[in-house]
Structures are given as structure tokens and as C-alpha cells.
Write a protein that holds these residues in place. Structure first.
Motif, mmCIF file in Angstrom:
data_model
loop_
_atom_site.group_PDB
_atom_site.id
_atom_site.type_symbol
_atom_site.label_atom_id
_atom_site.label_comp_id
_atom_site.label_asym_id
_atom_site.label_seq_id
_atom_site.Cartn_x
_atom_site.Cartn_y
_atom_site.Cartn_z
ATOM 1 N N ALA A 1 0.850 -1.191 0.000
ATOM 2 C CA ALA A 1 0.000 0.000 0.000
ATOM 3 C C ALA A 1 0.885 1.240 0.000
ATOM 4 N N ASP A 2 0.545 2.199 -0.864
ATOM 5 C CA ASP A 2 1.246 3.478 -0.861
ATOM 6 C C ASP A 2 0.774 4.313 0.325
ATOM 7 N N ALA A 3 1.604 5.246 0.756
ATOM 8 C CA ALA A 3 1.208 6.164 1.825
ATOM 9 C C ALA A 3 0.125 7.098 1.305
ATOM 10 N N PRO A 4 -0.858 7.468 2.144
ATOM 11 C CA PRO A 4 -2.004 8.227 1.648
ATOM 12 C C PRO A 4 -1.789 9.726 1.510
ATOM 13 N N GLY A 5 -0.706 10.277 2.052
ATOM 14 C CA GLY A 5 -0.578 11.740 2.070
ATOM 15 C C GLY A 5 -1.518 12.315 3.102
ATOM 16 N N ARG A 6 -2.323 13.285 2.720
ATOM 17 C CA ARG A 6 -3.287 13.872 3.655
ATOM 18 C C ARG A 6 -4.395 12.875 3.983
ATOM 19 N N THR A 7 -4.812 12.885 5.238
ATOM 20 C CA THR A 7 -5.870 11.962 5.654
ATOM 21 C C THR A 7 -7.148 12.678 6.066
ATOM 22 N N GLY A 8 -7.086 13.977 6.295
ATOM 23 C CA GLY A 8 -8.250 14.691 6.778
ATOM 24 C C GLY A 8 -8.431 14.591 8.281
ATOM 25 N N VAL A 9 -7.485 13.948 8.978
ATOM 26 C CA VAL A 9 -7.530 13.863 10.436
ATOM 27 C C VAL A 9 -7.044 15.187 11.019
ATOM 28 N N PRO A 10 -7.725 15.749 12.030
ATOM 29 C CA PRO A 10 -7.322 17.039 12.589
ATOM 30 C C PRO A 10 -5.876 17.036 13.079
ATOM 31 N N ALA A 11 -5.210 18.173 12.908
ATOM 32 C CA ALA A 11 -3.833 18.321 13.376
ATOM 33 C C ALA A 11 -3.764 18.061 14.872
ATOM 34 N N GLY A 12 -2.695 17.419 15.303
ATOM 35 C CA GLY A 12 -2.526 17.114 16.713
ATOM 36 C C GLY A 12 -3.069 15.761 17.123
ATOM 37 N N SER A 13 -3.778 15.071 16.213
ATOM 38 C CA SER A 13 -4.280 13.738 16.524
ATOM 39 C C SER A 13 -3.125 12.752 16.615
ATOM 40 N N ALA A 14 -3.313 11.712 17.410
ATOM 41 C CA ALA A 14 -2.266 10.710 17.575
ATOM 42 C C ALA A 14 -1.973 10.023 16.245
ATOM 43 N N ALA A 15 -0.689 9.790 15.998
ATOM 44 C CA ALA A 15 -0.284 9.121 14.760
ATOM 45 C C ALA A 15 -0.575 7.634 14.851
ATOM 46 N N LEU A 16 -1.056 7.080 13.757
ATOM 47 C CA LEU A 16 -1.266 5.637 13.657
ATOM 48 C C LEU A 16 -0.228 5.062 12.703
ATOM 49 N N ASP A 17 0.073 3.770 12.896
ATOM 50 C CA ASP A 17 1.017 3.138 11.985
ATOM 51 C C ASP A 17 0.416 3.066 10.588
ATOM 52 N N VAL A 18 1.243 3.339 9.582
ATOM 53 C CA VAL A 18 0.802 3.375 8.185
ATOM 54 C C VAL A 18 1.351 2.148 7.473
ATOM 55 N N PHE A 19 0.476 1.312 6.971
ATOM 56 C CA PHE A 19 0.842 0.050 6.341
ATOM 57 C C PHE A 19 1.775 0.281 5.154
ATOM 58 N N ASP A 20 2.736 -0.619 4.990
ATOM 59 C CA ASP A 20 3.659 -0.559 3.854
ATOM 60 C C ASP A 20 3.549 -1.845 3.043
ATOM 61 N N THR A 21 4.241 -2.904 3.459
ATOM 62 C CA THR A 21 4.196 -4.175 2.735
ATOM 63 C C THR A 21 4.018 -5.330 3.718
ATOM 64 N N ALA A 22 3.538 -6.444 3.194
ATOM 65 C CA ALA A 22 3.412 -7.678 3.971
ATOM 66 C C ALA A 22 3.465 -8.857 3.020
ATOM 67 N N GLN A 23 3.974 -9.972 3.507
ATOM 68 C CA GLN A 23 3.973 -11.198 2.729
ATOM 69 C C GLN A 23 3.635 -12.372 3.638
ATOM 70 N N SER A 24 3.087 -13.431 3.042
ATOM 71 C CA SER A 24 2.632 -14.559 3.850
ATOM 72 C C SER A 24 2.916 -15.871 3.145
ATOM 73 N N HIS A 25 3.026 -16.929 3.969
ATOM 74 C CA HIS A 25 3.170 -18.305 3.502
ATOM 75 C C HIS A 25 2.174 -19.157 4.290
ATOM 76 N N VAL A 26 1.360 -19.915 3.601
ATOM 77 C CA VAL A 26 0.336 -20.732 4.245
ATOM 78 C C VAL A 26 0.431 -22.161 3.718
ATOM 79 N N PHE A 27 0.564 -23.122 4.640
ATOM 80 C CA PHE A 27 0.624 -24.540 4.298
ATOM 81 C C PHE A 27 -0.555 -25.247 4.968
ATOM 82 N N THR A 28 -1.278 -26.075 4.230
ATOM 83 C CA THR A 28 -2.382 -26.843 4.796
ATOM 84 C C THR A 28 -2.305 -28.279 4.307
ATOM 85 N N ALA A 29 -2.850 -29.184 5.120
ATOM 86 C CA ALA A 29 -2.900 -30.596 4.745
ATOM 87 C C ALA A 29 -4.098 -31.229 5.436
#
Length: 538
Positions: free
Chosen positions: A172-200
Motif C-alpha cells: 500500500a502506498d502512503a495516503p498523504g493527507r488523511t483529513g484527520v485534525p492536526a494534533g491527533s495521535a499518529a497511527l502506523d501506516v501500512f507498507d508491505t506484507a507477505q505470507s506463507h500458508v501450508f495446509t494438509a
């Protein structure tokens, strides 16, 4: 397969998610098509609150392709768009929008399943909720995700065996402006993720060895995200039994062992103790910090329920049990009223990450879906409607209520109705989703225990006017509620309509949309957008 034999397949799919490749409803049916195109358009956008009007041109290229045979069920819809602006207030940029789903039988017993999506979605659940996703809008990020892997299904005497592997990647690209009021607590901004799933799995049908059907299954999964070095790891082993008690009813019960652990590192902090963020708003990970536990469960799980299958066109499954340290409820219902009308409802409860939930949602979308011919980038961020009654579709709204890095407990319900009659297509989707976030405590600002909620509904219609022209339209409404303090709910609505007329390989089209969202403490936002364009099909 006998009616009794079908129960073992239902349990296998419900338990570990191995989905066999099936032939089209009509085994003799074959459907192959590919339609690449280029397009040019002129767009005008208007902020009806401030009377600000902007215009720009678009150049686009895309492809619509489908292959439905005995061995292969696949469809791709992809559009690349480049905006060319006349005003410095409208930046030149590119937009990718597309969905691909496919299942291919390579050889008897071995198939390949995959999916990919590109779309634009909301980033911060506290921020703006623009219905128009392609313009100078706040709180929107471009996202890409996909998965791919093989599935094995075979028999050893009376025992059916199966295994699968899936690799997934999300960006996911960073969103730039979010419309959240200035001074609001920062949240973590998603970047990349990868997964491996094995089933039997291994199982026997009811009546083959015992009156009950038995299945033993296992799964191992690891999902890693770059933001704060988050790591999700799970191990699962369980046994399930199915006992038919009537020709159309069976009871089921299962128990096993599950271990899930989610860890992440702390953000780097400045001299004042505040988290350090980079130029894109993401937390800088403290490389020297030890991983901290965000969530952990280790022990016995169990559940039981009922399966009702009065006909090949109708199926209901409901389960209740204990998992994740408490009670869990899940179920599904599917009904194919005819060859052209289908319905699906799902109730879910799981501990997830954003990338993991998106991968599972993507895998649940049909391999034959209705192209909604959207030029404003909204087509794949909500509900996707199936082109066959046996796979009515699915909604990703619960995943896309916001992009989150922290793990969470996801619970909700989704429902989709899809109908076709010749060239007339109709679809309705709606649902409710809630996420309770799981994060380490005592890290300064933490979202541990915070709960987000969303309610959504969408309707789509595509209708021919004559052999050369037609219309389609979409209406939607979304409500988002964040559990963070001083974060009021956000309500957004919108409607988009398109008219087209074909002149051989050339098509003229006109599109218009109107969108609004409101949030307590912020002026209501109302905007409109229109496009005139020409498309050439190769």
C-alpha cells in the motif's frame, strides 16, 4: 458423489480452506474472450461545498479477459489510467484498478489457484471518506495485493488426502493527507506484507469405514509486515466428524490445538519520547528493540454445528464453539434460486492482520464476475458480483474500512445477491464489520483494545438500451466508527452512472457521479465528477 459423501467435502473446505477446481455448470460449455482497449477522456470535478472546479484529461489502457473451460476458470479486469492536468492544483498521477481470479487444473489431482487486486482505498478510519477515489482526495491510498499457490487432492484407498500452499503479497502506498485534525495521535501506516500458508488434510466419507465421516487437518501460517517488523504466526491441528442424521441434515463437531502469536517492535523515539515517523508518515522501527507480544493464544479449540443441504442449489452451515479465549460463532448460507440468480451470506470470526484478511477475502471472490465498467476507480473496493448463480460474489468492505498494520479480532457478516437475465445484470451487497485491535501495551500511544466498526451497502445495475448502447449505475453508503477518543463517526454516500454507445470498435461514453460524507465537527463535503470519453476496442 453420494449425498452422504458430500458432507466430508463441506467439512474439508470449512476447516482449512482447500477449494477444488470445478468445471462449469454445463460441462460442455466453453467461454473464451479477450478485449483490450485504449481510452481518452475529459474530466471535470466540482467541490459543491466550496464551488471549486477542476478539469483534467485522462489516457487509459485496459483489458477484459475471461476463460471458462473444464480445466480453467479465470477472469481478468484491469485498467491503467494516467491523468494529464491543466492546473497545478491537480497533480499528474497514475491509477491502477483491477481484479484477477483464476483456478487451473494442471493435471488430475493438482490445480493452481490465484488472485490479484489493485484498487484505491481509505487509509485512516478516523479520516475522510470520499466516494470519489480518483482525484484530489484525502485519505486514499493505492493498494496492490495478490496470492498464488498449488492444491493437491487425491485418494489412498478410501482415504481422501489433500494439501495446499499459498504465497501472498500486499503493498500500500502512503495516503498523504488523511483529513484527520492536526494534533491527533499518529497511527502506523501500512507498507508491505507477505505470507506463507501450508495446509494438509486426510479424511474418509461417512459410511465408508464408520457411520461418521472423519477428517484430520493441519495448517501452518506466517505473515510478516514491514511496519514495526510485525509477525503473525499460527499453527493449527484438528479433527472433525460429520454424522448425517437425515437425508439433508448432518451434525458436525471438531476439536484440536491452535497456537497463534503476534509480535511487533517498538517505534524509534525522539528526545521528547514521541515516535519518529519518516517522510511518508510511517513509524521508524527501533532496530535495537526486542519483539513484543501483541497477541498470544495457545491451547484447545472446539466447535460444533449443523449442516443443511436440501438440494445441490442450497446449503447452510452454522457453528458455535470456543476459540481465541472465548466463544466464537460462524456460518454460511448459499442459494442458487436459478441458473441466473444466486445469494451468499457469511458470518466470520477470526484473529487477522490486514494482509491476511485481504488474501482470504480475495480468495473468496468468484473466478467469473460481472465487470461494472467503472472509470472512477470504485469497482473493486467494495462488492464484486458473480456471473454465475453458484458463486454470487463477495464484499471486501470489511477489509477496506481502513488499512491497518496492527493485528485485530475481526468479526462480521456479509451478504451478496447477484442476478443476470441476458445482458441485464443486478447485484446487491451489504454487511457489518468490527475489528478489535491487538497491540503491545505501555508503548506510549497504543491502539490495543480499540474497536472499529463499519456498516456498508451497495447496489449495482447494468442494463441494455438496444444492441449498441446501455447504462450501468452504482449506489453505495458506508458508515465508519473508530473507537479512538475524539474520533467521530464518518458517513459517506455516493452514486455513479454511465451511458455508452458502441460504433463498431469505438464506444462513446458519459459518466457522472455525486458523493458526500459528513463527520461531526467538520463541514459536510459534497462533490461531483463527470467524464466524457471515447474507447477503442482491439
Amino acid at each position: 458423489m453420494t449425498r452422504r459423501g458430500g458432507w466430508i467435502c463441506a467439512i474439508a473446505v470449512a476447516t482449512i480452506g482447500i477449494v477444488p477446481v470445478s468445471a462449469p455448470a454445463n460441462a460442455a460449455e466453453r467461454d473464451r474472450s479477450i478485449a483490450p482497449y485504449i481510452e481518452i477522456g475529459q474530466v471535470v470535478t466540482a467541490d459543491l461545498t466550496t464551488d471549486d472546479v477542476l478539469t483534467y484529461s485522462t489516457l487509459a489502457a485496459g483489458v477484459e479477459a475471461s476463460l471458462q473451460t473444464r480445466r480453467t476458470q479465470a477472469q481478468v479486469s484491469y485498467r491503467y489510467e494516467r491523468r494529464l492536468s491543466y492546473d497545478k492544483r491537480v497533480g499528474d498521477n497514475t491509477i491502477h484498478s483491477g481484479l484477477a481470479r483464476g483456478a487451473i487444473r494442471l493435471v488430475p489431482g493438482i490445480s493452481l489457484d490465484g488472485g490479484a487486486i489493485a484498487t484505491r482505498v481509505r487509509s485512516d478510519i478516523r479520516g475522510a471518506a470520499p466516494g470519489n477515489l480518483a482525484g484530489n482526495v484525502d485519505n486514499i491510498a493505492q493498494l496492490y495485493s495478490g496470492y498464488l499457490g498449488p492444491t493437491l487432492a487425491s485418494h489412498v484407498g478410501p482415504v481422501g488426502v489433500g494439501a495446499s500452499y499459498r504465497y501472498g503479497f500486499t503493498k500500500a502506498d502512503a495516503p498523504g493527507r488523511t483529513g484527520v485534525p492536526a494534533g491527533s495521535a499518529a497511527l502506523d501506516v501500512f507498507d508491505t506484507a507477505q505470507s506463507h500458508v501450508f495446509t494438509a488434510q486426510a479424511g474418509v466419507k461417512p459410511g465408508r469405514v464408520l457411520p461418521v465421516g472423519l477428517t484430520v487437518s493441519g495448517a501452518y501460517e506466517i505473515d510478516t509486515a514491514s511496519q514495526l517488523d510485525q509477525r503473525y504466526e499460527s499453527t493449527l491441528g484438528r479433527a472433525d466428524a460429520v454424522l448425517p442424521i437425515l437425508p439433508s441434515v448432518a451434525i458436525t463437531a471438531g476439536a484440536g490445538y491452535e497456537k497463534i502469536i503476534v509480535t511487533q517492535k517498538d517505534p524509534l523515539r525522539d528526545a521528547a519520547g514521541a515516535p519518529v515517523v519518516d517522510g511518508r508518515g510511517r513509524f521508524v522501527t527501533d532496530a535495537a528493540a526486542a519483539p513484543r507480544i501483541a497477541y498470544e493464544t495457545d491451547g484447545l479449540i472446539y466447535d460444533g454445528g449443523v449442516i443443511w443441504r436440501p438440494s445441490p442449489r442450497t446449503s447452510l452451515q452454522a457453528r458455535v464453539g470456543r476459540r481465541y479465549g472465548g466463544m466464537t460463532y460462524s456460518g454460511s448460507f448459499s442459494y442458487a434460486a436459478s441458473r441466473s440468480i444466486g445469494m451468499q451470506i457469511a458470518v466470520y470470526d477470526s484473529v487477522d492482520t490486514f494482509a491476511r484478511q485481504l488474501r482470504q477475502g480475495l480468495a473468496g471472490l468468484p473466478t467469473s464476475f460481472i465487470d461494472q465498467r467503472d472509470v472512477f476507480g470504485q469497482q473493486f473496493s467494495g462488492c464484486t458480483f458473480g456471473a454465475t448463480s453458484g458463486a454470487a460474489g463477495g464484499c471486501l468492505n470489511g477489509v477496506f474500512q481502513s488499512i491497518a498494520t496492527a493485528a485485530y479480532r475481526a468479526r462480521g457478516i456479509d451478504g451478496v445477491l447477484s442476478a443476470r437475465h441476458g445482458a441485464l445484470n443486478f447485484g446487491v451487497g451489504a454487511g457489518f464489520a468490527t475489528r478489535r485491535f491487538l497491540a503491545p501495551a505501555d508503548t506510549g500511544f497504543s491502539i490495543d483494545g480499540v474497536t472499529d466498526e463499519s456498516v456498508y451497502a451497495q447496489a449495482f445495475l447494468a442494463a441494455p438500451i438496444d444492441r449498441s448502447s446501455g447504462i450501468n449505475g452504482t449506489i453505495f453508503a458506508n458508515y465508519y466508527e473508530s473507537g479512538l477518543s475524539a474520533a467521530p463517526g464518518v458517513f459517506g454516500t455516493g452514486a455513479t452512472g454511465l451511458y455508452f454507445h458502441n460504433f463498431g470498435r469505438i464506444a462513446a461514453q458519459a459518466t457522472a457521479g455525486i458523493y458526500s460524507f459528513n463527520q461531526k465537527g467538520i463541514d459536510d463535503q459534497l462533490s461531483a465528477q463527470a467524464q466524457l470519453g471515447m474507447r477503442y476496442h482491439f
